[in-house]
Design an enzyme around this catalytic site. Sequence first.
Site, short mmCIF file in Angstrom:
data_model
loop_
_atom_site.label_atom_id
_atom_site.label_comp_id
_atom_site.label_asym_id
_atom_site.label_seq_id
_atom_site.Cartn_x
_atom_site.Cartn_y
_atom_site.Cartn_z
CE1 TYR A 156 -11.02 79.14 42.55
CE2 TYR A 156 -9.56 80.45 41.08
CZ TYR A 156 -10.72 80.37 41.92
OH TYR A 156 -11.57 81.22 41.54
CE LYS A 160 -13.13 78.73 39.84
NZ LYS A 160 -14.56 78.69 40.06
P1 NAP Z 1 -16.93 83.27 48.24
O1 NAP Z 1 -17.30 84.40 48.53
O2 NAP Z 1 -16.02 82.26 49.12
O3 NAP Z 1 -18.27 82.34 48.45
C1 NAP Z 1 -18.40 80.89 47.97
C2 NAP Z 1 -19.74 80.55 48.03
O4 NAP Z 1 -19.68 79.18 47.54
C3 NAP Z 1 -20.65 80.60 49.10
O5 NAP Z 1 -21.82 80.96 49.05
C4 NAP Z 1 -20.23 79.16 49.85
O6 NAP Z 1 -21.26 78.53 50.84
C5 NAP Z 1 -20.56 78.36 48.28
N1 NAP Z 1 -19.88 77.15 48.65
C6 NAP Z 1 -18.55 76.62 48.90
N2 NAP Z 1 -18.50 75.13 48.81
C7 NAP Z 1 -19.64 74.87 48.42
C8 NAP Z 1 -20.35 73.47 48.15
N3 NAP Z 1 -19.51 72.43 48.11
N4 NAP Z 1 -21.60 73.13 47.95
C9 NAP Z 1 -22.24 74.51 47.84
N5 NAP Z 1 -21.99 75.59 47.97
C10 NAP Z 1 -20.65 75.89 48.26
O7 NAP Z 1 -16.63 83.14 46.77
P2 NAP Z 1 -16.59 84.24 45.59
O8 NAP Z 1 -15.82 85.12 45.61
O9 NAP Z 1 -18.09 84.88 46.00
O10 NAP Z 1 -16.81 83.20 44.43
C11 NAP Z 1 -17.69 82.96 43.80
C12 NAP Z 1 -17.23 81.90 42.28
O11 NAP Z 1 -16.45 82.84 41.49
C13 NAP Z 1 -16.24 80.77 42.66
O12 NAP Z 1 -16.59 79.70 41.80
C14 NAP Z 1 -14.92 81.44 42.50
O13 NAP Z 1 -14.09 80.33 42.29
C15 NAP Z 1 -15.21 82.53 41.21
N6 NAP Z 1 -14.33 83.26 41.06
C16 NAP Z 1 -14.10 84.16 42.20
C17 NAP Z 1 -13.09 85.29 41.95
C18 NAP Z 1 -12.75 86.44 42.95
O14 NAP Z 1 -11.96 87.40 42.78
N7 NAP Z 1 -13.59 86.35 44.00
C19 NAP Z 1 -12.23 85.49 40.77
C20 NAP Z 1 -12.72 84.34 39.69
C21 NAP Z 1 -13.57 83.59 40.05
P3 NAP Z 1 -20.95 79.09 52.19
O15 NAP Z 1 -21.27 80.25 52.60
O16 NAP Z 1 -22.15 77.91 52.96
O17 NAP Z 1 -19.52 78.34 52.63
#
Ligand code: NAP
Length: 248
Positions: A156, A160
């Site tokens: 990961y 990133k």
């Molecule tokens: P999340 O709640 O797990 O949601 C992930 C989203 O990505 C969902 O809409 C999922 O769709 C979609 N997705 C996954 N694989 C995909 C693919 N192959 N093609 C198209 N869509 C796909 O994640 P989040 O926490 O909102 O995170 C969003 C972004 O922020 C990510 O890039 C994550 O790495 C980054 N981020 C998050 C955090 C954190 O603390 N949460 C921190 C730093 C960075 P489905 O619903 O259909 O599965």
Amino acid sequence: MRVLEGKNVIITGGSRGIGKGIAQVFAEHGANVAFTYSSSEIPALELEKELLDKGVKAKAYKSNAASFEESEKLVAQVLEDFGGIDVLINNAGITKDNLLMRMREEDFDQVIQTNLKSVFNMTKAVQRTFLKQRKGSIINMSSVVGVKGNAGQANYAASKAGMIGFTKSVALELGSRNIRCNAIAPGFIETEMTGKLDEKVVQSWRDGIPLKRGGSPEDITNACLFFASDLSAYVTGQVLNVDGGMLT
Ligand code: NAP
């Protein structure tokens, strides 16, 4: 002030978490929102309806961001449905955490394909449109982990960190055409992704953050509003840490 009135935006991974929060607030700011999902069809269709009720154009697309062909088809379809694209948000992401000793090759490959290759796929797919109109904003959702690393997340963190190099390179290549590319590095944001963690681990994360709380999708959305709109017209190639001071 509605800072995105009439702008057309594509968000990858808009069905849940941060992407959903961005879609909701962008629609309130007058943006037409095309968003993708991978498997969550019902939540995606519910969100589509919620956005349409706000009086903007909105559509959910099932599209795998890790696939070059599907990304090309998606962008062509969005151009047909919406008539243009002004902003791309590369937000889709997954985790497959494990210590290096136990990390399987497929877990490494899948995370790189979904988190990093997807950014290449989608940016390539919108590039021609942005070049023609001599305008566009690309926002890549990186992570603090891409800046500082994290034990148990070598795949990961690599994905990133790769996004940051990609962001800066694209900003240099396309700046002369008024195409901006920036990244956001969220810290610990409380969504389903982090909901998989043990409560004790979560509390220790919160305790270590200078602002003493996990972030919310809204915290990230506000940074996205800035990068997507003309408020950041003179900002490109940047990585904004939205992390409650974690990296300070
Ligand atoms: P999340 O709640 O797990 O949601 C992930 C989203 O990505 C969902 O809409 C999922 O769709 C979609 N997705 C996954 N694989 C995909 C693919 N192959 N093609 C198209 N869509 C796909 O994640 P989040 O926490 O909102 O995170 C969003 C972004 O922020 C990510 O890039 C994550 O790495 C980054 N981020 C998050 C955090 C954190 O603390 N949460 C921190 C730093 C960075 P489905 O619903 O259909 O599965």
